[in-house]
Structures are given as structure tokens and as C-alpha cells.
Design a protein around this motif. Sequence first.
Motif, short mmCIF file in Angstrom:
data_model
loop_
_atom_site.label_atom_id
_atom_site.label_comp_id
_atom_site.label_asym_id
_atom_site.label_seq_id
_atom_site.Cartn_x
_atom_site.Cartn_y
_atom_site.Cartn_z
N THR A 83 58.10 46.43 33.57
CA THR A 83 58.69 47.65 34.12
C THR A 83 59.64 47.33 35.26
O THR A 83 60.73 47.90 35.36
N GLU A 87 63.71 47.91 35.21
CA GLU A 87 64.30 48.74 36.26
C GLU A 87 65.46 48.01 36.93
O GLU A 87 66.50 48.61 37.24
N LYS A 107 61.90 50.33 29.67
CA LYS A 107 61.06 50.62 30.83
C LYS A 107 60.02 51.68 30.46
O LYS A 107 58.84 51.58 30.83
N HIS A 111 55.88 51.31 30.55
CA HIS A 111 54.99 52.27 31.23
C HIS A 111 53.97 52.86 30.25
O HIS A 111 52.80 53.07 30.61
#
Length: 295
Positions: A83, A87, A107, A111
Motif C-alpha cells: 500500500t 501510494e 493500492k 488494502h
Amino acid sequence: MTDERDDDRHKFSAGQGVDADYEEFTLDPEEIDADPNTVDPVDSRVLTDILDKRNVESDAIDVERLIDVGLSYMGINRFEEATETFERAAQFAEEDSLEAQEAWVNKGAAHAELEEYDQAIGAYEEALRIDDSSEHAATAETNLAYALWEFGRTEQALEHAERAVETDPRFAEAWYNRGFLLVERGLAEDAVTCFDNAIRLGYRNAGVLEEKARALEEAGEHEQAEEVADRADEIRREAEEQMIEEQTGQAPGPGGLGNRGGRGGQPDAGRQRGERGEPAEPPERELQGEGPEGF
């Protein structure tokens, strides 16, 4: 009286100094050319010097390589690192570019693997804000449908499952998700059509057949539902026998294995998981999600 110390002070040069781009005195960091196999891009000792926008110009970052590192993290189940990496990739990609959209989709998938569905939803929505008709849009819609369903927002989940098949009618997992959610709404006949489309497009496993059997049962097609359910059981047995043979190097003994419950796919980016579960338990029903883009 003049202080004698004033006479001892060093007289600094009043010259014009050197040019701002004089290399020997520049404070700018060197251009990044690190091998992602040897440098961890989310290592706290590396981030500040290498990936912080205050120190590195965005054109010094290879976003595609950074996405590849995130996908590698996904491949070894290090989803938190993934993640953070995705990002960073989204942050350094050109604004509203396809690379930025790909990073946001991935991403969200990372999650979702962590069951952080609220954050996954936000990531997918950001990807769709960038472009809702690109090559990554159908994956984003499909994954968003999954995350919304897991988050308890089933009505919105169906809306995005519909959009996924509209965006890419040849996306098998999207048809599966649409069928799954239609069964939940009691629209069994339409769901059967969706499952048939998924199978026709190559999505053939025990999970989709079990969902089709369930839809047929609710539509009153009991005989056909039984046939499809038997085929799903057969596929599970074959898969388990193959797995045992691969692990032990020996074929299973007479009678094979008992039926084992399993799971459908889960959101990730381009990836499909094997089925799993516990013996003698009914299958756990789940939507199919797409995995990280490019995996």
C-alpha cells in the motif's frame, strides 16, 4: 576604546561566489538509479533521502518500476508495504495519468487484502475519478463492487458491477460479480445468464458453478441445478487430487478426497487465488475481485 577582539576577526571575502549549478557545491541528491531488488523503497532509512518530494524531483522517479516493486510485495503477501509503495507511485506519477490510475487500483487491492475496505473503496474511487473508461476502469469497477459488498453497501456494489460489464463486456470476473449480486437481489434468471457469460469468457472453476447452481435452484430449475452442482464437486475433487499429487509426488489412494468447501476469488490486481477451505463444510460465498494491475 576599540575592542581589540574586533581587530582579530576574520575578514570574509566579498566576492560574487560560484554559480548556483556548480556541481561540487550542489545540495541536490543524485538521480535515483537504484535496483528495487536491492533497495527497499519503503524502508524508513531510504524513503526520506530517495522518495521524498522535498529532496527529489518527480521526473527522477521511475513510476513503472515502483509499481513493479509494489506488485512484488503483493506476491509475497506483504500488503502493508505494498500500500505504501503504490501510494508513492501515485504521488510521483504524472497527475491523472494512466500510471497514477494503475497505482490507485493496486493500492485498493492491497488494502482489500488487509480487509481495510473503506480505504480500498477510496483508492478505487480515486482511480475512477481519473478515468472511468480507460483500460484500468473495468478492474477498478469490479474491485470497487467487491469492496462495497464487503463493507455492507450492497446496493452500490451492484451499480458498480453493472458498470464493470458495461465498460468491458469481455471481463469474466465482472460478469461473475454481477451474477452474484443479482442472486442476492432475487433476480436468479438474470444471474444465470451472467454466470454463463463468465464461463463462456473462460472463468471456469468450482466457485462459479456453485453460484450458477444456486441461481438455477432459486429459479426453479432443480434438475439442472443438481447437474451443475455435481460438476462443481467433480472439479473440486480433481483440483484437490492434483494438489496432493504435486505436494507428495503420489496420486491419492482409492476413493480420493472428500468434498472440501472453498472460496471464490478475492480482490487483488490481476491475480486469482486458489480455492481453499475446510473439509466437510459448505463453500463460503464470496464475490470475485481482480488483483493488482500488471501482476
